[in-house]
Design an enzyme around this catalytic site. Sequence first.
Site, PDB file in Angstrom:
ATOM      1  N   SER A  37       0.806  -1.476   0.185  1.00  0.00           N
ATOM      2  CA  SER A  37      -0.148  -0.004  -0.036  1.00  0.00           C
ATOM      3  C   SER A  37       0.889   1.344   0.162  1.00  0.00           C
ATOM      4  O   SER A  37       0.155   2.434  -0.389  1.00  0.00           O
ATOM      5  CB  SER A  37      -0.978  -0.105   1.006  1.00  0.00           C
ATOM      6  OG  SER A  37      -0.297   0.270   2.397  1.00  0.00           O
ATOM      7  N   LYS A  86       0.242   4.244   6.663  1.00  0.00           N
ATOM      8  CA  LYS A  86      -0.317   5.188   5.779  1.00  0.00           C
ATOM      9  C   LYS A  86       0.176   6.428   5.805  1.00  0.00           C
ATOM     10  O   LYS A  86       0.830   6.523   6.904  1.00  0.00           O
ATOM     11  CB  LYS A  86      -1.893   5.446   5.714  1.00  0.00           C
ATOM     12  CG  LYS A  86      -2.702   3.817   5.914  1.00  0.00           C
ATOM     13  CD  LYS A  86      -2.645   3.216   4.659  1.00  0.00           C
ATOM     14  CE  LYS A  86      -3.248   1.688   4.751  1.00  0.00           C
ATOM     15  NZ  LYS A  86      -3.138   0.791   3.597  1.00  0.00           N
TER      16      LYS A  86
END
Length: 178
Positions: A37, A86
Amino acid sequence: MALPFMRQWAWTTIAWAPIGLYFTQHGYSIGTIHGRSMQPTLNPDSNMLQKDVVLFNRWAIAKYEYNIGDIVTLARPDVPERTVIKRIVALEGDVVQTRAPYPDTHIRVPKGHCWIEGDEMFHSTDSNHYGPVPLGLIKAKVEYILYPFNRFGKIPEKPRGSRVHYAPGHRVYNRVDE
């Protein structure tokens, strides 16, 4: 002869263990990044044979020293026992143009929350799936890539896009946005 030395070493290790434990739980620690990610910033090797090892700064979170553009680890809102990594895209008061599958096209990040996204949008479950994230879920800030050695150094900045309208006074990518 070796027995007294070993006993002394064991007692010294036991005495320092709580300090080491405290330091890794509340200060700095090292971890391996799993998943795609955050590509290409982290784990750029698409075949995933080599994983990045990074330095986590937990003190920065305790002192609220995080800004838009920082990469952080946090408890996943829908599965709190899982930790994800993230990038902070927006903080409270900012207006974000969302991506699918988020139901609204725009959202103002509420007080005490942030909007997080992975750098690789096609392989990221992030705020576009579960909405704004409470700041209390953030565990650590990722500061340095330690391994592989050819990428050793501070986390590279990602150019900010035009999907976020920042509230005045926010620190965006190490400068104050006005």
